[in-house]
Motif scaffolding. Structure first.
Motif, PDB file in Angstrom:
ATOM      1  N   LEU A 101       0.820  -1.207   0.000  1.00  0.00           N
ATOM      2  CA  LEU A 101       0.000   0.000   0.000  1.00  0.00           C
ATOM      3  C   LEU A 101       0.857   1.262   0.000  1.00  0.00           C
ATOM      4  CD1 LEU A 101      -2.660   1.449   0.059  1.00  0.00           C
ATOM      5  CD2 LEU A 101      -2.748   1.163   2.558  1.00  0.00           C
ATOM      6  N   ILE A 102       1.932   1.278   0.794  1.00  0.00           N
ATOM      7  CA  ILE A 102       2.798   2.461   0.825  1.00  0.00           C
ATOM      8  C   ILE A 102       3.420   2.689  -0.546  1.00  0.00           C
ATOM      9  CG2 ILE A 102       4.872   3.488   1.813  1.00  0.00           C
ATOM     10  CD1 ILE A 102       2.512   3.446   3.714  1.00  0.00           C
ATOM     11  N   ALA A 103       3.876   1.620  -1.194  1.00  0.00           N
ATOM     12  CA  ALA A 103       4.460   1.759  -2.531  1.00  0.00           C
ATOM     13  C   ALA A 103       3.408   2.215  -3.538  1.00  0.00           C
ATOM     14  CB  ALA A 103       5.069   0.428  -2.979  1.00  0.00           C
ATOM     15  N   ALA A 104       2.194   1.672  -3.429  1.00  0.00           N
ATOM     16  CA  ALA A 104       1.116   2.068  -4.344  1.00  0.00           C
ATOM     17  C   ALA A 104       0.761   3.535  -4.160  1.00  0.00           C
ATOM     18  CB  ALA A 104      -0.116   1.194  -4.111  1.00  0.00           C
ATOM     19  N   LEU A 105       0.724   4.006  -2.918  1.00  0.00           N
ATOM     20  CA  LEU A 105       0.435   5.418  -2.663  1.00  0.00           C
ATOM     21  C   LEU A 105       1.559   6.304  -3.198  1.00  0.00           C
ATOM     22  CD1 LEU A 105      -1.004   5.233   0.976  1.00  0.00           C
ATOM     23  CD2 LEU A 105      -2.274   5.726  -1.122  1.00  0.00           C
ATOM     24  N   ALA A 106       2.801   5.859  -3.008  1.00  0.00           N
ATOM     25  CA  ALA A 106       3.945   6.636  -3.497  1.00  0.00           C
ATOM     26  C   ALA A 106       3.903   6.758  -5.019  1.00  0.00           C
ATOM     27  CB  ALA A 106       5.248   5.981  -3.048  1.00  0.00           C
ATOM     28  N   VAL A 107       3.624   5.643  -5.695  1.00  0.00           N
ATOM     29  CA  VAL A 107       3.558   5.657  -7.154  1.00  0.00           C
ATOM     30  C   VAL A 107       2.379   6.490  -7.634  1.00  0.00           C
ATOM     31  CG1 VAL A 107       3.149   4.232  -9.195  1.00  0.00           C
ATOM     32  CG2 VAL A 107       4.775   3.471  -7.449  1.00  0.00           C
ATOM     33  N   SER A 108       1.211   6.303  -7.019  1.00  0.00           N
ATOM     34  CA  SER A 108       0.013   7.036  -7.435  1.00  0.00           C
ATOM     35  C   SER A 108       0.187   8.535  -7.243  1.00  0.00           C
ATOM     36  CB  SER A 108      -1.204   6.552  -6.637  1.00  0.00           C
ATOM     37  OG  SER A 108      -1.465   5.189  -6.871  1.00  0.00           O
ATOM     38  N   THR A 109       0.929   8.932  -6.213  1.00  0.00           N
ATOM     39  CA  THR A 109       1.134  10.346  -5.931  1.00  0.00           C
ATOM     40  C   THR A 109       2.061  11.000  -6.944  1.00  0.00           C
ATOM     41  OG1 THR A 109       0.831   9.940  -3.568  1.00  0.00           O
ATOM     42  CG2 THR A 109       1.877  12.007  -4.179  1.00  0.00           C
ATOM     43  N   THR A 110       3.104  10.291  -7.354  1.00  0.00           N
ATOM     44  CA  THR A 110       4.129  10.902  -8.201  1.00  0.00           C
ATOM     45  C   THR A 110       3.911  10.682  -9.690  1.00  0.00           C
ATOM     46  OG1 THR A 110       5.505   8.925  -7.896  1.00  0.00           O
ATOM     47  CG2 THR A 110       5.889  10.785  -6.415  1.00  0.00           C
ATOM     48  N   ILE A 111       3.239   9.608 -10.071  1.00  0.00           N
ATOM     49  CA  ILE A 111       3.105   9.273 -11.485  1.00  0.00           C
ATOM     50  C   ILE A 111       2.308  10.321 -12.253  1.00  0.00           C
ATOM     51  CG2 ILE A 111       0.971   7.929 -11.420  1.00  0.00           C
ATOM     52  CD1 ILE A 111       2.375   5.796 -13.099  1.00  0.00           C
ATOM     53  N   VAL A 112       1.513  11.109 -11.526  1.00  0.00           N
ATOM     54  CA  VAL A 112       0.671  12.130 -12.168  1.00  0.00           C
ATOM     55  C   VAL A 112       1.363  13.483 -12.255  1.00  0.00           C
ATOM     56  CG1 VAL A 112      -1.453  10.993 -11.411  1.00  0.00           C
ATOM     57  CG2 VAL A 112      -0.432  12.754  -9.972  1.00  0.00           C
ATOM     58  N   ASP A 113       2.648  13.541 -11.918  1.00  0.00           N
ATOM     59  CA  ASP A 113       3.379  14.813 -11.995  1.00  0.00           C
ATOM     60  C   ASP A 113       3.652  15.258 -13.423  1.00  0.00           C
ATOM     61  OD1 ASP A 113       3.371  15.251  -9.345  1.00  0.00           O
ATOM     62  OD2 ASP A 113       5.475  14.813  -8.977  1.00  0.00           O
ATOM     63  N   THR A 114       3.090  14.527 -14.374  1.00  0.00           N
ATOM     64  CA  THR A 114       3.093  14.996 -15.766  1.00  0.00           C
ATOM     65  C   THR A 114       2.111  16.143 -15.963  1.00  0.00           C
ATOM     66  OG1 THR A 114       1.428  13.327 -16.297  1.00  0.00           O
ATOM     67  CG2 THR A 114       3.735  12.731 -16.667  1.00  0.00           C
TER      68      THR A 114
END
Length: 417
Positions: A354-367
Motif C-alpha cells: 500500500l505504501i508503494a502504491a500510494l507513493a507511485v500514485s502520488t508521483t506518477i501524475v506529476d506529468t
C-alpha cells in the motif's frame, strides 16, 4: 452548500471554461481563489497570497530564460548535435537516453524537479530539431525522474522511509524503489510505443520557427558558447551538489550571458513561457488555498473511512493521484501516509504494497501541467501550438489519473491482501 462542495464545484467550472474558451485557466484560478477564499472559506487576502508558488515561479522563469539565452547563442544546437553523435545518429533512442539519465540523477539524490529542470529544456530542443514527438520526450523525462525517485538515497525515498520508520510498520527500501522504477519503466514503454508516431501539434506561422536560424555547429565553440557551457555546468553542480536554488542560479547565469552578448540576447526574455507561468501559478495558488482551509485533508480522511480495506486502499490511491495532479506530491505523501497507517494496522493489507502504491500514485501524475515537472515540459516546448500541446498534456495526465492508481493498486496491493 458546504465550503467543500463550493470549492470543488468552482474547480470543475474553471476546467470546463478554461478548456472550451480561449482564456488562460490561471486567470480563472486567481479570480476563483479570491472569491471562494474570502466569501466561502473566510480567509484573508494575506492568507490567500501565502499559497502563491514563488519558488516554482522563479524556477520556471530562471530555467526557461537561461535556456533561451543558450539557444540564441548556439550552445543548445551544439549540445543537441553532441547528443545525436552519442547515440550514433539514432535519434529514436534519445527519449530513452533522457529517461535513464533522469533516473540516475534522482536515484543518487537529485530532487526530481531539479533533474527535470535540467533535462526538459534539452529534451524539448532535441524534439524540435529532430521532429520527435515533444509529448513523448517530455513525459519520458518526467517518468525517468520518478523511476529513480524512491531509492534510499533519493529525496522522496528517504521521506517515505522516514515517515514509515516513525510508525509500527516496516517496508523494504528495495520494494519501494523497485515498484516505482518498474511501473515508470512500463509507463514510458507504453508512451513510446503508442505515441511516438503520433503527429506533433505544430504551431501555425510560428514566429519562433520563422526567426529561428540553424546555427552552424561545425568547428570549435566560440568563447560565448564556452562560457555558456561553464554556466550550465555550474548550474548542475550548484543545484545537485550544493542544493542551491536552481531558479536563482539560472537567472544569475542567464543575466551574465546576456550582459556579454547584449545585441543577440535583447529578446531572450521572450523565451520565458509567461502563459504557462500564469496557468501554473493560478492553479497552485487555488489548491494551496484549499489545503490551508483543510479541504484536501478532509477529503482524504473521508476516503479513509469508507468501505472494506481493499476498496479503501484503491480510493486512497485515486485521492492522492487526483490531488497530486494539482499540488506538491511531496506534501501529499507527507499527509497521506499517516492517514494510511491506522488502516494498515487494523487490516491484513500489505504495508509495503500500500505504501508503494500510494507513493507511485502520488508521483506518477506529476506529468500534469499544474505540477512543477509538467509545467517545465510545457514551458520549454518549441515549435508547437501551445493550446493544443497543453490539451495533449492534460489528456495524457487524465489517462494516468484514471489508470495509474488502478495499476498501482492491482500490482502492489491486491496480490498481497
Amino acid at each position: 452548500m458546504s465550503a467543500e462542495v463550493i470549492s470543488i464545484d468552482a474547480l470543475l467550472v474553471m476546467f470546463v471554461v478554461g478548456t472550451v474558451l480561449p482564456i488562460n485557466l490561471g486567470i480563472l484560478a486567481f479570480v476563483a481563489t479570491f472569491a471562494v477564499g474570502t466569501a466561502s472559506l473566510g480567509l484573508t487576502e494575506d492568507e490567500i497570497f501565502e499559497g502563491f508558488p514563488a519558488e516554482l515561479f522563479v524556477t520556471i522563469v530562471g530555467v526557461t530564460y537561461l535556456f533561451s539565452v543558450a539557444r540564441r547563442n548556439g550552445t543548445i544546437d551544439r549540445l543537441v548535435a553532441a547528443g545525436v553523435r552519442l547515440v550514433r545518429g539514432r535519434v529514436a533512442l534519445i527519449p530513452w537516453v533522457l529517461f535513464l539519465v533522469a533516473a540516475l540523477l534522482t536515484a543518487f539524490g537529485t530532487f526530481t524537479p531539479a533533474a527535470v529542470a535540467i533535462l526538459a529544456p534539452i529534451g524539448m530542443n532535441f524534439a524540435y530539431r529532430y521532429k520527435l514527438n515533444p509529448l513523448v520526450v517530455g513525459m519520458m523525462v518526467i517518468s525517468g525522474g520518478h523511476a529513480g525517485a524512491f531509492s534510499p538515497l533519493a529525496v522522496s525515498g528517504a521521506l517515505v522511509l522516514g515517515l514509515v520508520d516513525k510508525t509500527e510498520l516496516h517496508i523494504s527500501a528495495v520494494t519501494l524503489f523497485s515498484a516505482s522504477f518498474l511501473i515508470n519503466l512500463v509507463l514510458s514503454a507504453l508512451t513510446y510505443v503508442l505515441l511516438a508516431k503520433r503527429p506533433v501539434p505544430l504551431a501555425e506561422g510560428s514566429e519562433e520557427a520563422a526567426e529561428d536560424q540553424d546555427l552552424a555547429v561545425s568547428g570549435r565553440p566560440d568563447w560565448r558558447q564556452w562560457l555558456t557551457l561553464a554556466c550550465l555546468a555550474a548550474l548542475v553542480i550548484g543545484a545537485l551538489g550544493f542544493h542551491l536554488e536552481i531558479g536563482f542560479l539560472a537567472l544569475a547565469a542567464g543575466a551574465l550571458l546576456a550582459l556579454v552578448d547584449m545585441k543577440r540576447q535583447e529578446k531572450a526574455v521572450d523565451g520565458v513561457s509567461w502563459s504557462t507561468l500564469l496557468l501554473v501559478a493560478g492553479m497552485m495558488t487555488y489548491i494551496a488555498m484549499l489545503e490551508k482551509a483543510g479541504i484536501i485533508e478532509n477529503i482524504s480522511e473521508h476516503a479513509a473511512g469508507l468501505g472494506a480495506p481493499v476498496a479503501v486502499a484503491l480510493l486512497l490511491c485515486f485521492t492522492v493521484a487526483i490531488t497530486s495532479a494539482f499540488a506538491s506530491s511531496t506534501a501529499i505523501l507527507t499527509a497521506i501516509i499517516p492517514i494510511a497507517v491506522p488502516l494498515l494496522l487494523s487490516s491484513h493489507l500489505s504495508a509495503a504494497g500500500l505504501i508503494a502504491a500510494l507513493a507511485v500514485s502520488t508521483t506518477i501524475v506529476d506529468t500534469s501541467p499544474f505540477s512543477t515537472n509538467g509545467a517545465l515540459v510545457l514551458s520549454n516546448a518549441r515549435g508547437v501550438d501551445p493550446r493544443r500541446f497543453y490539451r495533449q498534456v492534460i489528456g495524457y495526465t487524465g489517462g494516468i489519473v484514471a489508470l495509474g492508481p488502478v495499476v498501482a493498486w492491482g500490482a502492489l496491493v491486491l496480490p498481497w491482501s
